[in-house]
Design a protein around this motif. Structure first.
Motif, short mmCIF file in Angstrom:
data_model
loop_
_atom_site.label_atom_id
_atom_site.label_comp_id
_atom_site.label_asym_id
_atom_site.label_seq_id
_atom_site.Cartn_x
_atom_site.Cartn_y
_atom_site.Cartn_z
N TRP A 219 3.56 1.70 -9.54
CA TRP A 219 2.57 0.82 -9.87
C TRP A 219 2.99 -0.82 -9.98
O TRP A 219 2.75 -1.89 -9.48
CB TRP A 219 1.63 1.19 -10.79
N GLY B 121 -0.78 -6.45 -3.16
CA GLY B 121 -0.35 -5.59 -4.09
C GLY B 121 -0.88 -4.25 -3.79
O GLY B 121 -0.36 -3.16 -4.27
N VAL C 287 2.75 -4.32 -7.99
CA VAL C 287 2.13 -5.55 -8.67
C VAL C 287 3.18 -6.53 -8.43
O VAL C 287 2.76 -7.79 -8.06
CB VAL C 287 1.99 -5.34 -9.96
N ALA D 174 -7.00 -4.44 2.21
CA ALA D 174 -6.14 -4.40 1.14
C ALA D 174 -5.81 -5.81 0.46
O ALA D 174 -5.80 -6.71 1.09
CB ALA D 174 -4.70 -3.66 1.44
N ALA E 3 -3.80 -2.91 -3.39
CA ALA E 3 -5.22 -2.39 -4.16
C ALA E 3 -6.32 -2.57 -2.90
O ALA E 3 -6.26 -3.28 -2.16
CB ALA E 3 -5.63 -3.18 -5.24
N ARG E 4 -7.38 -1.78 -3.22
CA ARG E 4 -8.49 -2.04 -2.37
C ARG E 4 -9.23 -3.49 -2.64
O ARG E 4 -9.28 -3.88 -3.62
CB ARG E 4 -9.60 -0.94 -2.72
N ARG E 5 -9.64 -4.02 -1.25
CA ARG E 5 -10.02 -5.15 -1.52
C ARG E 5 -11.61 -5.22 -2.02
O ARG E 5 -12.45 -4.15 -1.47
CB ARG E 5 -10.20 -5.65 0.34
N ARG E 6 -11.91 -5.88 -2.59
CA ARG E 6 -13.28 -5.97 -3.33
C ARG E 6 -14.06 -6.64 -2.20
O ARG E 6 -13.74 -7.81 -1.93
CB ARG E 6 -13.37 -6.65 -4.72
N GLY F 274 2.62 -7.81 -4.98
CA GLY F 274 1.35 -8.38 -4.82
C GLY F 274 1.60 -9.87 -5.27
O GLY F 274 0.81 -11.00 -4.67
N ARG G 158 -5.32 0.73 5.39
CA ARG G 158 -5.06 1.22 4.07
C ARG G 158 -5.42 2.76 3.60
O ARG G 158 -4.65 3.54 3.20
CB ARG G 158 -5.72 0.37 3.04
N ARG H 145 2.34 1.49 -3.55
CA ARG H 145 1.40 1.87 -4.37
C ARG H 145 0.56 3.55 -4.15
O ARG H 145 0.25 3.79 -5.14
CB ARG H 145 0.08 0.94 -4.26
N VAL I 99 0.74 -1.26 -0.05
CA VAL I 99 0.01 0.05 0.07
C VAL I 99 0.79 1.17 0.05
O VAL I 99 0.72 2.21 -0.53
CB VAL I 99 -0.80 -0.13 1.22
#
Length: 178
Positions: A122, A172, A126, A169, A174-177, A129, A77, A6, A3
């Motif tokens: 970025w 990698g 990745v 998070a 990113a926001r957790r879906r 991640g 995050r 990123r 985080v």
């Protein structure tokens, strides 16, 4: 930990693209064609350098990662991203203004360098991640070890791990879906 890496990608990418677009409108000292072609080359070089910088240190810290204990303070995050961006907002503004001003010499090149740094961050996130998915764990840095937003700085003695479903998070950074 990804985080933190990123967090700088978007504040460098979007202003970099904006500065490159503004720079493309200015004829500049060398002309648009030379400026934009050199900007494209600088974009690739900057992205590669930023993406590969300190990779060995990240791998070393990830290899020696230990399970996070109850006494470890792991930050949310959104708080991490907000702190990183607030701490660097003047540097980001100065970099944007310098990229726009450089358009008088090489049109678009300064903005492409800025965007390349964002793309490199970025790509680094990745790569981290992918390692997190491979190891089936999320890497964290204790907040008291992070000096000025450096997840692989001298004060960082090692990473902490949690399960891949911990926190808000995704691997990698990113926001957790949901």
């Amino acid at each position: 930990m990804a985080v933190i890496v990123r967090a700088g990608a978007a504040p460098l990418w979007w202003p970099g693209l904006l500065a490159a677009a503004i720079g493309a409108l200015v004829p500049g000292l060398t002309g648009r064609r030379i400026g934009l072609l050199s900007g494209a080359a600088l974009f690739l070089i900057t992205a590669a350098v930023v993406a590969l910088a300190r990779g060995r240190r990240y791998a070393e810290l990830a290899g020696g990662a230990t399970r996070a204990g109850r006494s470890d303070f792991l930050q949310d995050r959104a708080v991490t991203v907000r702190n990183w961006r607030r701490g660097r907002r003047w540097w980001l503004l100065g970099a944007f203004l310098a990229a726009v001003a450089s358009a008088s010499v090489l049109p678009g090149a300064g903005g492409m360098v800025l965007a390349g740094a964002g793309a490199g961050l970025w790509l680094k996130a990745v790569r981290i991640g992918r390692r997190e998915q491979q190891d089936d764990a999320l890497y964290w840095v204790r907040t008291d070890w992070v000096e000025r937003g450096r997840p692989a700085g001298k004060r960082v003695k090692g990473y902490r791990t949690t399960g891949p479903m911990a926190g808000d998070a995704a691997p990698g950074g990113a926001r957790r879906r949901r």
